[in-house]
Design a protein around this motif. Structure first.
Motif, mmCIF file in Angstrom:
data_model
loop_
_atom_site.group_PDB
_atom_site.id
_atom_site.type_symbol
_atom_site.label_atom_id
_atom_site.label_comp_id
_atom_site.label_asym_id
_atom_site.label_seq_id
_atom_site.Cartn_x
_atom_site.Cartn_y
_atom_site.Cartn_z
ATOM 1 N N SER A 194 -26.921 17.022 -4.276
ATOM 2 C CA SER A 194 -27.286 16.469 -5.993
ATOM 3 C C SER A 194 -27.201 15.965 -5.958
ATOM 4 N N LEU A 196 -28.334 12.944 -7.473
ATOM 5 C CA LEU A 196 -28.989 12.813 -8.026
ATOM 6 C C LEU A 196 -29.078 14.053 -9.586
ATOM 7 N N ARG A 198 -30.562 16.801 -8.211
ATOM 8 C CA ARG A 198 -32.267 17.374 -7.582
ATOM 9 C C ARG A 198 -32.603 16.620 -8.402
ATOM 10 N N LYS A 236 -30.612 13.151 -1.423
ATOM 11 C CA LYS A 236 -31.964 14.006 -0.222
ATOM 12 C C LYS A 236 -33.229 12.730 -0.844
ATOM 13 N N SER A 237 -34.379 12.621 0.269
ATOM 14 C CA SER A 237 -36.006 12.249 0.378
ATOM 15 C C SER A 237 -36.796 12.063 1.617
ATOM 16 N N VAL A 238 -37.807 11.741 0.981
ATOM 17 C CA VAL A 238 -38.595 12.651 1.877
ATOM 18 C C VAL A 238 -39.636 11.239 2.273
ATOM 19 N N THR A 239 -39.338 10.954 1.061
ATOM 20 C CA THR A 239 -40.501 9.607 1.053
ATOM 21 C C THR A 239 -39.661 7.996 0.788
ATOM 22 N N ARG A 242 -37.716 5.445 -1.417
ATOM 23 C CA ARG A 242 -36.807 6.211 -2.231
ATOM 24 C C ARG A 242 -35.579 6.211 -0.920
ATOM 25 N N GLU A 245 -34.246 2.854 -1.100
ATOM 26 C CA GLU A 245 -33.533 2.462 -2.260
ATOM 27 C C GLU A 245 -32.670 3.145 -2.499
ATOM 28 N N ASN A 246 -31.942 4.132 -2.177
ATOM 29 C CA ASN A 246 -30.901 5.339 -2.055
ATOM 30 C C ASN A 246 -29.572 4.727 -1.847
HETATM 31 P P1 A2P Z 1 -38.022 13.031 -2.550
HETATM 32 O O1 A2P Z 1 -37.670 13.963 -1.585
HETATM 33 O O2 A2P Z 1 -39.549 13.867 -2.450
HETATM 34 O O3 A2P Z 1 -38.483 12.530 -2.170
HETATM 35 P P2 A2P Z 1 -30.660 15.334 -4.389
HETATM 36 O O4 A2P Z 1 -30.594 14.697 -3.475
HETATM 37 O O5 A2P Z 1 -29.492 15.012 -6.054
HETATM 38 O O6 A2P Z 1 -30.701 17.532 -4.397
HETATM 39 O O7 A2P Z 1 -32.145 15.324 -5.161
HETATM 40 C C1 A2P Z 1 -33.267 14.984 -4.666
HETATM 41 C C2 A2P Z 1 -34.558 14.934 -5.234
HETATM 42 O O8 A2P Z 1 -34.280 14.189 -6.078
HETATM 43 C C3 A2P Z 1 -35.663 15.686 -4.216
HETATM 44 O O9 A2P Z 1 -36.471 16.066 -5.330
HETATM 45 C C4 A2P Z 1 -36.176 14.033 -4.333
HETATM 46 O O10 A2P Z 1 -37.678 13.792 -3.976
HETATM 47 C C5 A2P Z 1 -35.719 12.953 -5.149
HETATM 48 N N1 A2P Z 1 -35.709 11.684 -5.045
HETATM 49 C C6 A2P Z 1 -34.763 11.303 -4.053
HETATM 50 N N2 A2P Z 1 -34.643 9.931 -4.472
HETATM 51 C C7 A2P Z 1 -34.955 9.983 -5.607
HETATM 52 C C8 A2P Z 1 -35.401 8.470 -5.329
HETATM 53 N N3 A2P Z 1 -34.382 7.281 -5.540
HETATM 54 N N4 A2P Z 1 -36.005 8.393 -7.531
HETATM 55 C C9 A2P Z 1 -36.372 9.359 -7.484
HETATM 56 N N5 A2P Z 1 -36.142 10.505 -7.611
HETATM 57 C C10 A2P Z 1 -35.465 10.738 -6.079
#
Ligand code: A2P
Length: 280
Positions: A194, A196, A198, A236-239, A242, A245-246
Motif C-alpha cells: 500500500s 499509496l 490505499r 496496485k491498480s486495475v486502471t 494509473r 502513471e505509477n
Molecule cells: P484502482 O485499482 O481502482 O485504480 P495501494 O497500492 O496503496 O494499496 O493503493 C491502491 C488504491 O489506489 C486502489 O484503490 C487504486 O485504485 C488506487 N490507485 C492506484 N494508483 C493510483 C493513482 N495513480 N492515482 C489514484 N489512485 C490510484
C-alpha cells in the motif's frame, strides 16, 4: 535510480513491483497483469489470500514475456502455517499461477503471541518448509511479510537460510522506522505494501504541493519517495492509465529537502493492521 536491487542471496529484484491485493479474479486480473507487463513492470506481487492467483497466472501466461524475465512473488496464508501445510499451500499457489517456480515466497503474517503460545515454533516450522522448497530450487528467494524485529529475531535464530525480504506497510505518513532500520542492519530488503496508503494519502496538501513542483502526481511522488529510500513499492491498480502513471517514476528525482519533508509527515493513511493484534 537503479531498476533492480540485489538481495542478500545475490538474486536481483526489480525495484518497483505491481500489487494485486483487491484485484478481482478473472478478466480484471488477466487484463491488469497484461497491461502492467506491457508497460514494463517485471515484478508481480501476488498472494493466495487475494483469491485471484488463477487470473494473475493467466495474465502472466498471456503476456508473452519469458518466465525468466519476470519476478513473481506469492505469500503463504495464515491458515496454512506449519511444515506440511506450507508445502501443500505452495503447490496450490504454483498450480493456480501456472508456474513451476516462484522468485520469492513470503510468510504473509507472523504467528504471534496474542494468538499462539508456541508462535515461535510455528514460524520456525513454516520457515523450515520454505527452506526445503528453496533448496529444491522451487523458490529462488525467501522472505516474510509484516514481521516486526521481535518476530524476525527468533526466526533468524533457527533459520538456516536468512530471510531476504520483509514486506511491510510503507507509505508517506507511515514509515515504520524501527522495522526498516532493523532490516537495513540485517541486510533484509524492505518492500512496501500500500505505497499509496490505499489511495488515502493522495489528498494530502503537502504531498500535493511537492508533486506540483515536479509536474508529477502525488501517487508518483509516493512511489519515487519509497524508491529513493531503498524500499520496493508495490502499487496496485486495475486502471490502465494509473498502472502506466505509477511506472513513470524513473525520470525525476526528489531533492533531499523534499525527501526530509515527506519522511517527517505526520501519521496518515495507516491501515491499523498490527501483526500483534490482527484477528486473522
Ligand atoms: P484502482 O485499482 O481502482 O485504480 P495501494 O497500492 O496503496 O494499496 O493503493 C491502491 C488504491 O489506489 C486502489 O484503490 C487504486 O485504485 C488506487 N490507485 C492506484 N494508483 C493510483 C493513482 N495513480 N492515482 C489514484 N489512485 C490510484
Amino acid at each position: 535510480m537503479k531498476t533492480y536491487f540485489t538481495l542478500n542471496n545475490g538474486i536481483k529484484i526489480p525495484s518497483l513491483g505491481f500489487g494485486t491485493w483487491k484485484t478481482p479474479d478473472g478478466e480484471t486480473a488477466i487484463k491488469s497483469i497484461k497491461t502492467a507487463i506491457e508497460i514494463g513492470y517485471k515484478h508481480i506481487d501476488a498472494a493466495a489470500i487475494y483469491a485471484n492467483e488463477e487470473g494473475v497466472g493467466a495474465g502472466i501466461k498471456a503476456c508473452g514475456i519469458e518466465r525468466k524475465d519476470l519476478f513473481i512473488t506469492s505469500k503463504l496464508w495464515n491458515a496454512e502455517r506449519g511444515y506440511e501445510s506450507t508445502l501443500k499451500a505452495f503447490e496450490k499457489t504454483l498450480e493456480d499461477l501456472q508456474l513451476d517456480y516462484l522468485d520469492l515466497y513470503l510468510i504473509h503474517w507472523p504467528a504471534a503471541a496474542h494468538q499462539f503460545e508456541n508462535w515461535q515454533e510455528i514460524n520456525a516450522e513454516t520457515w523450515r518448509a520454505m527452506e526445503k522448497l528453496y533448496n529444491e530450487g522451487k523458490i529462488k528467494s525467501l522472505g516474510v511479510s509484516n514481521f516486526m524485529p521481535h518476530h524476525l529475531e527468533p526466526l533468524m535464530k533457527t533459520a538456516k537460510t536468512k530471510p531476504s525480504v520483509n514486506q511491510i506497510e510503507y507509505h508517506p505518513g507511515f514509515t515504520q522506522p524501527d522495522c526498516v532500520k532493523f532490516c537495513a542492519d540485517n541486510n533484509i530488503q524492505v518492500e512496501g505494501w500500500s505505497p499509496l496508503g490505499r489511495g488515502e494519502v493522495l489528498n494530502n496538501g503537502i504531498l500535493k504541493s511537492i508533486a506540483k513542483k515536479y509536474n508529477k502526481s502525488v501517487a508518483q511522488v509516493c512511489i519515487r519517495w519509497a524508491l529513493q529510500n531503498g524500499v520496493i513499492p508495490l502499487p496496485k491498480s486495475v486502471t490502465p492509465h494509473r498502472i502506466e502513471e505509477n511506472f513513470d517514476v524513473f525520470n525525476f528525482q526528489l531533492t533531499a529537502s523534499d525527501m526530509t519533508v515527506i519522511n517527517g509527515l505526520e501519521k496518515i493513511g495507516a491501515s491499523g493492521l498490527d501483526p500483534d493484534s490482527v484477528e486473522f
